[in-house]
Design a protein around this motif. Structure first.
Motif, PDB file in Angstrom:
ATOM      1  N   ALA A 159       0.806  -1.222   0.000  1.00  0.00           N
ATOM      2  CA  ALA A 159       0.000   0.000   0.000  1.00  0.00           C
ATOM      3  C   ALA A 159       0.842   1.276   0.000  1.00  0.00           C
ATOM      4  N   TYR A 160       1.991   1.247   0.709  1.00  0.00           N
ATOM      5  CA  TYR A 160       2.748   2.477   0.917  1.00  0.00           C
ATOM      6  C   TYR A 160       4.138   2.465   0.280  1.00  0.00           C
ATOM      7  N   GLY A 161       4.610   1.294  -0.119  1.00  0.00           N
ATOM      8  CA  GLY A 161       5.973   1.206  -0.617  1.00  0.00           C
ATOM      9  C   GLY A 161       6.964   0.891   0.482  1.00  0.00           C
ATOM     10  N   THR A 162       8.251   0.962   0.146  1.00  0.00           N
ATOM     11  CA  THR A 162       9.297   0.500   1.055  1.00  0.00           C
ATOM     12  C   THR A 162       9.721   1.525   2.096  1.00  0.00           C
ATOM     13  N   SER A 163       9.451   2.820   1.858  1.00  0.00           N
ATOM     14  CA  SER A 163       9.977   3.853   2.750  1.00  0.00           C
ATOM     15  C   SER A 163       9.059   5.065   2.738  1.00  0.00           C
ATOM     16  N   CYS A 164       9.122   5.839   3.828  1.00  0.00           N
ATOM     17  CA  CYS A 164       8.412   7.121   3.873  1.00  0.00           C
ATOM     18  C   CYS A 164       9.252   8.250   3.286  1.00  0.00           C
ATOM     19  N   THR A 165      10.515   7.994   3.019  1.00  0.00           N
ATOM     20  CA  THR A 165      11.450   8.874   2.293  1.00  0.00           C
ATOM     21  C   THR A 165      11.595  10.267   2.906  1.00  0.00           C
ATOM     22  N   GLY A 166      11.425  10.362   4.187  1.00  0.00           N
ATOM     23  CA  GLY A 166      11.624  11.655   4.839  1.00  0.00           C
ATOM     24  C   GLY A 166      11.201  11.587   6.290  1.00  0.00           C
ATOM     25  N   SER A 167      11.448  12.669   7.006  1.00  0.00           N
ATOM     26  CA  SER A 167      11.084  12.708   8.413  1.00  0.00           C
ATOM     27  C   SER A 167       9.587  12.929   8.576  1.00  0.00           C
ATOM     28  N   ARG A 168       9.059  12.520   9.719  1.00  0.00           N
ATOM     29  CA  ARG A 168       7.646  12.746  10.000  1.00  0.00           C
ATOM     30  C   ARG A 168       7.351  14.237  10.062  1.00  0.00           C
ATOM     31  N   PHE A 169       8.331  15.019  10.461  1.00  0.00           N
ATOM     32  CA  PHE A 169       8.159  16.462  10.611  1.00  0.00           C
ATOM     33  C   PHE A 169       7.780  17.122   9.287  1.00  0.00           C
ATOM     34  N   LEU A 170       8.220  16.528   8.181  1.00  0.00           N
ATOM     35  CA  LEU A 170       7.968  17.143   6.868  1.00  0.00           C
ATOM     36  C   LEU A 170       7.041  16.266   6.024  1.00  0.00           C
ATOM     37  N   ASN A 171       7.607  15.290   5.304  1.00  0.00           N
ATOM     38  CA  ASN A 171       6.790  14.552   4.351  1.00  0.00           C
ATOM     39  C   ASN A 171       6.578  13.091   4.695  1.00  0.00           C
ATOM     40  N   GLY A 172       7.117  12.620   5.844  1.00  0.00           N
ATOM     41  CA  GLY A 172       7.113  11.178   6.105  1.00  0.00           C
ATOM     42  C   GLY A 172       6.042  10.688   7.053  1.00  0.00           C
ATOM     43  N   ASN A 173       5.044  11.510   7.371  1.00  0.00           N
ATOM     44  CA  ASN A 173       4.019  11.138   8.343  1.00  0.00           C
ATOM     45  C   ASN A 173       2.859  10.446   7.634  1.00  0.00           C
TER      46      ASN A 173
END
Length: 406
Positions: A77-91
């Protein structure tokens, strides 16, 4: 190389470090060993199956089909990584779902996920404290706690392990107007003993100190899995609880639970959160599913502790010392560093995988740990194998005679 370069070149210490190379040459090097397979209670090394007694997979959920399926679904559903910090684009919404359910399970208003348990302690302690503060730490606290304290710049003070009187003495000597934080482990990872939380929390109240409990080894182990604070009925007395998902929750990541105000503050001040990539979707889904299994199947915790008690009783009957352990972490003291590596090697030959611990990490010992999934047949083999190596162990008779470790 000239004399000045010899004094200033930090890379010269590479050649000076020979301890690991010497252990490798002797055939007794026990670290970074590749495993060819892992089925929870057993692993394969060099093509041979061994009983795993060195894992923190307390509930045996790393191979549970529901946990694996959840990780696969999140990957799709989401892929292998969030590719960033939760603070910016990884949440992602899975992060929020796990935070909400974990906070409820631990009995706290809010929780905050971070990428590892180690980073959780770094982020909480260094994010909260300043150089004008004092932080008072149990001498046996985990390395991540110590590193968080050093990173914060706060004035670090130690108290004797699990000694509330020692803690009171340290707090008594602090300036009256000094902000102070006390940090302890709930379950100590090398001894397997419990924090004396009733006495320590009482001292914290008396001296106006806030209290953080690192419950990495308490989550999933005590109080139907709810941890050390719940075990003692002191959840409201502990200000912040930190946990990791790499043990009972069969994943990778960590979290801190506390008040809404504390979590809001840490979201904006914990650098290990703000400047690290978020937990991967697969890790998050695995931890969330493992948490739900723990919540719905508390009998896993009962089986886990029954297995640990069975091993302790079996080793005691064989005259093997296990210290003050009351949890699935059971240390077996050895006579010295060489003996530790030797008995580790001999146990490997017997098909038993344990963790050898030598100074400076702790006094020489085998660190064993057990799972709900272990069978009695496996546990009997482990007990018999360790008992057969009593010549290299610091057993009760040697303790009474006053023999000390090397």
């Amino acid at each position: 190389m000239n004399a000045i370069a010899e004094q200033t070149d930090v890379f010269l210490r590479f050649a000076a470090y020979t301890a690991a190379s010497e252990a490798i040459a002797s055939g007794l090097y026990p670290y970074f060993l590749p495993l060819q397979g892992h089925e929870g209670t057993t692993v394969r090394r060099n093509g041979r199956e061994m009983i795993m007694c060195g894992s923190n997979n307390y509930l045996g959920l790393t191979t549970d089909h529901r946990v694996r399926a959840a990780a696969h679904s999140a990957l799709d559903a989401y892929g292998t990584s969030c590719t960033g910090s939760r603070f910016l684009n990884g949440n992602i919404d899975l992060h929020l779902e796990l935070e909400n359910e974990l906070a409820g399970f631990l009995g706290k208003p809010a929780a905050l996920l971070m990428s590892t348990g180690y980073q959780t302690n770094l982020g909480v302690i260094a994010g909260l404290l300043t150089p004008r503060d004092y932080v008072v730490v149990d001498r046996h606290a985990h390395a991540s706690v110590v590193d968080g304290c050093r990173l914060s710049g706060a004035r670090l003070r130690w108290f004797q392990h699990n000694d509330a009187t020692s803690l009171a003495g340290v707090l008594e000597r602090l300036p009256d107007d000094a902000p102070r934080l006390v940090v302890v482990d709930g379950v100590y990872s090398m001894e397997g003993d419990l924090c004396d939380l009733p006495a320590i929390s009482a001292v914290c109240r008396r001296y106006g100190a806030r209290l953080v409990v690192d419950d990495a080894h308490g989550l999933g182990v005590l109080a139907k899995g709810r941890g050390t604070a719940a075990h003692f009925g002191l959840t409201d007395e502990v200000d912040l609880i930190t946990v990791t998902f790499s043990k009972s929750l069969a994943s990778l990541g960590g979290a801190v639970a506390g008040s809404e105000e504390a979590i809001h503050y840490l979201k904006h001040h914990a650098r290990s959160l703000m400047f690290s990539a978020a937990m991967t979707p697969a890790n998050t889904a695995a931890a969330l599913t493992a948490l739900r299994i723990l919540r719905d199947e508390p009998q896993l915790v009962e089986t886990l502790n029954a297995n640990a008690d069975y091993v302790r009783q079996g080793l005691a009957a064989a005259g093997v010392e296990t210290g003050d352990s009351t949890t699935p972490i059971i240390p077996v003291p050895t006579l010295g560093t060489y003996e530790t590596l030797s008995v580790w090697h001999r146990l490997s030959d017997r098909g038993v995988y344990v963790n050898p611990v030598v100074p400076p990490a702790a006094s020489p010992r085998l660190r064993t740990s057990f799972m709900a999934a272990h069978t009695r047949g496996q546990l009997d083999h482990v007990i018999e194998s360790i008992a057969a190596e009593r010549a290299l162990l610091l057993n009760r008779e040697r303790v009474t005679a006053g023999v000390t470790t090397a």
